[in-house]
Design a protein around this motif. Structure first.
Motif, short mmCIF file in Angstrom:
data_model
loop_
_atom_site.label_atom_id
_atom_site.label_comp_id
_atom_site.label_asym_id
_atom_site.label_seq_id
_atom_site.Cartn_x
_atom_site.Cartn_y
_atom_site.Cartn_z
N GLU A 198 0.83 -1.19 0.00
CA GLU A 198 0.00 0.00 0.00
C GLU A 198 0.87 1.25 0.00
OE1 GLU A 198 -3.22 0.14 -0.25
OE2 GLU A 198 -3.53 -2.03 -0.24
N SER A 199 0.33 2.33 -0.54
CA SER A 199 1.09 3.58 -0.58
C SER A 199 1.34 4.09 0.83
CB SER A 199 0.31 4.63 -1.39
OG SER A 199 -0.95 4.87 -0.80
N ALA A 200 2.48 4.64 1.04
CA ALA A 200 2.87 5.16 2.35
C ALA A 200 3.49 6.54 2.16
CB ALA A 200 3.86 4.21 3.03
N LEU A 201 3.80 7.14 3.27
CA LEU A 201 4.43 8.46 3.21
C LEU A 201 5.80 8.35 2.54
CD1 LEU A 201 3.62 9.87 6.76
CD2 LEU A 201 2.55 10.50 4.58
N LEU A 202 6.12 9.35 1.75
CA LEU A 202 7.43 9.37 1.11
C LEU A 202 8.51 9.64 2.14
CD1 LEU A 202 6.65 11.42 -2.12
CD2 LEU A 202 6.86 8.93 -1.90
N ARG A 203 9.53 8.83 2.13
CA ARG A 203 10.68 9.04 3.02
C ARG A 203 11.71 9.90 2.29
NH1 ARG A 203 8.61 8.05 7.84
NH2 ARG A 203 7.36 6.13 7.77
#
Length: 402
Positions: A198-203
């Motif tokens: 699933e899409s997550a916050l960009l690091r």
């Protein structure tokens, strides 16, 4: 201190100005030791001392500790600078539960003139004790090292032990996690895998700023005899930065970084004395600079570093060789700084053959005769006070400066 001067004449105002000058000098000494005692913190310090009792040692100590120190690393530096600047041991870290009546530091005894208003003498006594306590340290900051007696040199050594030397920052190739910056694809993908794709916050990550290496070349020849000990103690304090290399130059090139790594300054000076075979000898700056570049500098020690030469520029060899090696050093180093103790003398001009040959390749030409001059040198090294570079003519040769 920022309070109003004592009424009834200019004596109170003069005492107030002297006390303010002493406290500002203490803040400058802290900055030289690496404490971030900026203008805002210094003003808070002056207000705190003015609110408390300016002539009481404990009040001055705690006012400075609570306003000038920003993190835990500053506490140890503050202890050392306070003890050295005020010429006594610092107060305990925790005040006693029932403190004894505060003792004033070297109080100035004054006779109260007839007709003076009650309480006026007490108000005037609040400022001068601090000035009488540390005014000698403030004067010592500007004294030529060569003119100091044994007691003054001991105080100077304690102040030098609290120094800190750090090169200007450079952007490293390494990166660290950050809230802002370029997207870190590896950490971003790993974060997505943890969540089942699933899409997550960009690091994100950003480059790390690191201090540049500092290389000190200290002249220990006969002409530099009155200054060599103080300059090596300055180098000893600089070695604590872990990215500092120190060499002595005279008739030989000697690497003394390991000897200066002793925590105790006196033990470090004794180790250097055993390791350096050419104390108070001649000067061969061109040959030794070539030896440094061939053996250490070309391989990477001087590449991108801030190189500081602490010398009066006397050269017994060929000045053309020194000029050639200085150009070579200038191409390798990020910045070349020359500190000359003779520069502070009235009417000085770099007419000595070695100094005149080196100046065209020098980025900053500063004094090196006193504690205040070494504080400015530390500021130049870290890039906070670059100062004017030596003037250069159209053909690339340096113009003589007064």
């Amino acid at each position: 201190m920022s309070g109003a001067a004592a009424p009834g004449g200019t004596a109170g105002a003069d005492g107030q100005l002297r006390a303010d000058a002493v406290l500002l000098g203490f803040a400058r000494a802290l900055r030289a030791a690496g404490v971030d005692a900026g203008a805002e913190r210094t003003q808070a310090f002056l207000r705190a001392v003015d609110t408390l009792r300016p002539g009481v040692r404990g009040d001055v100590y705690w006012a400075g500790r609570l306003t000038l120190c920003g993190d835990r690393d500053d506490l140890d530096r503050y202890e050392r600078v306070f003890a050295a600047y005020f010429d006594a041991a610092a107060p305990p870290r925790r005040p006693p539960r029932r403190p004894a009546p505060p003792a004033r530091l070297r109080p100035v005894v004054r006779e109260v003139p007839a007709g003076a208003r009650p309480g006026e003498a007490d108000r005037e006594r609040q400022g001068p004790p601090v000035a009488s306590l540390a005014s000698s340290a403030e004067v010592l900051r500007h004294r030529d090292v060569a003119t100091l007696d044994a007691a003054e040199r001991a105080r100077l050594n304690r102040l030098l032990a609290a120094f800190s030397l750090r090169g200007c920052s450079r952007r490293s190739a390494r990166r660290r996690p950050a809230r802002r910056g370029a997207v870190d694809p590896h950490r971003t993908v790993r974060e997505m895998l943890r969540h089942g794709g699933e899409s997550a916050l960009l690091r994100r990550h950003a480059r790390v700023d690191r201090p540049r290496r500092v290389v000190l070349l200290v002249d220990v020849s006969g002409s530099m005899g009155p200054y060599a000990d103080a300059l090596l103690r300055f180098a000893h304090a600089a070695v604590r930065g872990r990215r500092t290399e120190v060499f002595t130059i005279g008739t030989r090139l000697t690497r003394v970084t390991r000897e200066l790594s002793h925590r105790d300054p006196d033990l470090a000076m004794a180790a250097v004395a055993e390791a350096v075979p050419d104390w108070r000898g001649g000067t061969r700056l061109g040959e030794l600079l070539r030896a440094f570049l061939d053996r250490f500098g070309q391989r990477g020690m001087a590449r991108g570093a801030v190189v500081v030469l602490l010398s009066d520029g006397w050269e017994r060899g060929d000045p053309a060789l020194l000029a050639e090696q200085m150009r070579r050093l200038h191409r390798l180093a990020h910045r070349v700084v020359w500190a000359n103790p003779r520069k502070a003398r009235p009417g000085y001009a770099p007419l000595v053959a070695g100094m005149a040959a080196a100046l065209p390749s020098v980025d900053a030409f500063v004094e090196g005769h006193s504690l205040a001059a070494l504080e400015r040198l530390a500021a130049v090294v870290r890039g906070a006070d670059a100062g004017p570079a030596p003037a250069r003519t159209a053909d690339g040769k340096g113009a003589e400066c007064a």
